[in-house]
Design a protein around this motif. Sequence first.
Motif, PDB file in Angstrom:
ATOM      1  N   UNK A   1      22.915  -4.902   4.301  1.00  0.00           N
ATOM      2  CA  UNK A   1      22.826  -3.456   4.548  1.00  0.00           C
ATOM      3  C   UNK A   1      22.146  -2.705   3.409  1.00  0.00           C
ATOM      4  N   UNK A   2      22.434  -3.086   2.164  1.00  0.00           N
ATOM      5  CA  UNK A   2      21.840  -2.392   1.018  1.00  0.00           C
ATOM      6  C   UNK A   2      20.321  -2.572   0.996  1.00  0.00           C
ATOM      7  N   UNK A   3      19.869  -3.776   1.284  1.00  0.00           N
ATOM      8  CA  UNK A   3      18.434  -4.061   1.264  1.00  0.00           C
ATOM      9  C   UNK A   3      17.751  -3.367   2.446  1.00  0.00           C
ATOM     10  N   UNK A   4      18.375  -3.406   3.605  1.00  0.00           N
ATOM     11  CA  UNK A   4      17.802  -2.734   4.783  1.00  0.00           C
ATOM     12  C   UNK A   4      17.703  -1.223   4.548  1.00  0.00           C
TER      13      UNK A   4
ATOM     14  N   UNK B   1       0.846  -1.181   0.000  1.00  0.00           N
ATOM     15  CA  UNK B   1       0.000   0.000   0.000  1.00  0.00           C
ATOM     16  C   UNK B   1       0.885   1.235   0.000  1.00  0.00           C
ATOM     17  N   UNK B   2       0.634   2.119  -0.953  1.00  0.00           N
ATOM     18  CA  UNK B   2       1.387   3.373  -1.030  1.00  0.00           C
ATOM     19  C   UNK B   2       0.626   4.467  -0.292  1.00  0.00           C
ATOM     20  N   UNK B   3       1.358   5.329   0.381  1.00  0.00           N
ATOM     21  CA  UNK B   3       0.732   6.502   0.989  1.00  0.00           C
ATOM     22  C   UNK B   3       0.090   7.312  -0.135  1.00  0.00           C
ATOM     23  N   UNK B   4      -1.024   7.988   0.137  1.00  0.00           N
ATOM     24  CA  UNK B   4      -1.700   8.755  -0.912  1.00  0.00           C
ATOM     25  C   UNK B   4      -0.734   9.677  -1.660  1.00  0.00           C
ATOM     26  N   UNK B   5      -0.784   9.564  -2.980  1.00  0.00           N
ATOM     27  CA  UNK B   5       0.064  10.388  -3.831  1.00  0.00           C
ATOM     28  C   UNK B   5       1.506   9.921  -3.939  1.00  0.00           C
ATOM     29  N   UNK B   6       1.858   8.806  -3.324  1.00  0.00           N
ATOM     30  CA  UNK B   6       3.250   8.335  -3.312  1.00  0.00           C
ATOM     31  C   UNK B   6       3.494   7.111  -4.189  1.00  0.00           C
ATOM     32  N   UNK B   7       2.448   6.612  -4.867  1.00  0.00           N
ATOM     33  CA  UNK B   7       2.610   5.385  -5.645  1.00  0.00           C
ATOM     34  C   UNK B   7       3.732   5.488  -6.676  1.00  0.00           C
ATOM     35  N   UNK B   8       3.754   6.556  -7.458  1.00  0.00           N
ATOM     36  CA  UNK B   8       4.758   6.666  -8.514  1.00  0.00           C
ATOM     37  C   UNK B   8       6.166   6.771  -7.942  1.00  0.00           C
ATOM     38  N   UNK B   9       6.316   7.472  -6.833  1.00  0.00           N
ATOM     39  CA  UNK B   9       7.630   7.566  -6.182  1.00  0.00           C
ATOM     40  C   UNK B   9       8.061   6.194  -5.662  1.00  0.00           C
ATOM     41  N   UNK B  10       7.110   5.426  -5.125  1.00  0.00           N
ATOM     42  CA  UNK B  10       7.420   4.087  -4.632  1.00  0.00           C
ATOM     43  C   UNK B  10       7.828   3.182  -5.791  1.00  0.00           C
ATOM     44  N   UNK B  11       7.122   3.258  -6.896  1.00  0.00           N
ATOM     45  CA  UNK B  11       7.478   2.466  -8.080  1.00  0.00           C
ATOM     46  C   UNK B  11       8.877   2.839  -8.556  1.00  0.00           C
ATOM     47  N   UNK B  12       9.169   4.124  -8.615  1.00  0.00           N
ATOM     48  CA  UNK B  12      10.498   4.572  -9.035  1.00  0.00           C
ATOM     49  C   UNK B  12      11.572   4.006  -8.106  1.00  0.00           C
ATOM     50  N   UNK B  13      11.308   4.034  -6.812  1.00  0.00           N
ATOM     51  CA  UNK B  13      12.257   3.497  -5.834  1.00  0.00           C
ATOM     52  C   UNK B  13      12.455   1.987  -6.030  1.00  0.00           C
ATOM     53  N   UNK B  14      11.360   1.261  -6.186  1.00  0.00           N
ATOM     54  CA  UNK B  14      11.438  -0.197  -6.296  1.00  0.00           C
ATOM     55  C   UNK B  14      12.056  -0.676  -7.607  1.00  0.00           C
ATOM     56  N   UNK B  15      12.045   0.175  -8.620  1.00  0.00           N
ATOM     57  CA  UNK B  15      12.584  -0.232  -9.917  1.00  0.00           C
ATOM     58  C   UNK B  15      13.975   0.331 -10.200  1.00  0.00           C
ATOM     59  N   UNK B  16      14.584   0.952  -9.194  1.00  0.00           N
ATOM     60  CA  UNK B  16      15.974   1.404  -9.382  1.00  0.00           C
ATOM     61  C   UNK B  16      16.863   0.201  -9.645  1.00  0.00           C
ATOM     62  N   UNK B  17      17.791   0.366 -10.532  1.00  0.00           N
ATOM     63  CA  UNK B  17      18.725  -0.710 -10.891  1.00  0.00           C
ATOM     64  C   UNK B  17      19.468  -1.187  -9.653  1.00  0.00           C
ATOM     65  N   UNK B  18      19.610  -2.509  -9.506  1.00  0.00           N
ATOM     66  CA  UNK B  18      20.327  -3.083  -8.376  1.00  0.00           C
ATOM     67  C   UNK B  18      21.082  -4.324  -8.824  1.00  0.00           C
ATOM     68  N   UNK B  19      22.399  -4.245  -8.827  1.00  0.00           N
ATOM     69  CA  UNK B  19      23.204  -5.421  -9.155  1.00  0.00           C
ATOM     70  C   UNK B  19      23.244  -6.389  -7.978  1.00  0.00           C
ATOM     71  N   UNK B  20      23.006  -5.887  -6.790  1.00  0.00           N
ATOM     72  CA  UNK B  20      23.063  -6.716  -5.574  1.00  0.00           C
ATOM     73  C   UNK B  20      22.023  -7.828  -5.624  1.00  0.00           C
ATOM     74  N   UNK B  21      20.817  -7.538  -6.087  1.00  0.00           N
ATOM     75  CA  UNK B  21      19.754  -8.539  -6.092  1.00  0.00           C
ATOM     76  C   UNK B  21      20.153  -9.798  -6.869  1.00  0.00           C
ATOM     77  N   UNK B  22      20.685  -9.630  -8.056  1.00  0.00           N
ATOM     78  CA  UNK B  22      21.091 -10.791  -8.854  1.00  0.00           C
ATOM     79  C   UNK B  22      22.224 -11.555  -8.169  1.00  0.00           C
ATOM     80  N   UNK B  23      23.126 -10.837  -7.558  1.00  0.00           N
ATOM     81  CA  UNK B  23      24.260 -11.475  -6.884  1.00  0.00           C
ATOM     82  C   UNK B  23      23.826 -12.350  -5.712  1.00  0.00           C
ATOM     83  N   UNK B  24      22.702 -12.021  -5.086  1.00  0.00           N
ATOM     84  CA  UNK B  24      22.288 -12.755  -3.887  1.00  0.00           C
ATOM     85  C   UNK B  24      21.189 -13.777  -4.161  1.00  0.00           C
ATOM     86  N   UNK B  25      20.883 -14.002  -5.433  1.00  0.00           N
ATOM     87  CA  UNK B  25      19.953 -15.075  -5.764  1.00  0.00           C
ATOM     88  C   UNK B  25      18.576 -14.674  -6.225  1.00  0.00           C
ATOM     89  N   UNK B  26      18.359 -13.399  -6.531  1.00  0.00           N
ATOM     90  CA  UNK B  26      17.061 -12.964  -7.050  1.00  0.00           C
ATOM     91  C   UNK B  26      17.036 -13.219  -8.559  1.00  0.00           C
TER      92      UNK B  26
END
Length: 100
Positions: free
Chosen positions: A69-72, A10-35
């Motif tokens: 630490x990066x995920x936290x 659930x996104x705070x009102x008016x924050x959905x697009x900012x949350x999507x932008x945050x969640x879709x930022x490029x991350x090399x760490x995820x692939x390295x740890x098994x995602x």
Amino acid sequence: MVFANVGTLGAAPGKRDALVEHLTRRSSVLAEIGCLAYEVGTNDTEPDTVFVIELWQSAQAHRSSLQLPEVRASIAEARPMLSGEFGGFQFDVVGSPLRE
């Protein structure tokens, strides 16, 4: 065995697009740890909800990722954009018609 974590954030009102932008930022760490996949989506009929589908090499890889630490730091940064409403489910993938 592949592990799936599927959820809604659930996104705070008016924050959905900012949350999507945050969640879709490029991350090399995820692939390295098994995602294997991390897909983020929206649906205009639910304007304050973000949908996430994660596929991991294992449930343990997913659990371990939450200690990095990066995920936290990413979770802490996203917290002000969240309403506190969460949903979802987890399962072990047992097969697919798209692969052997």
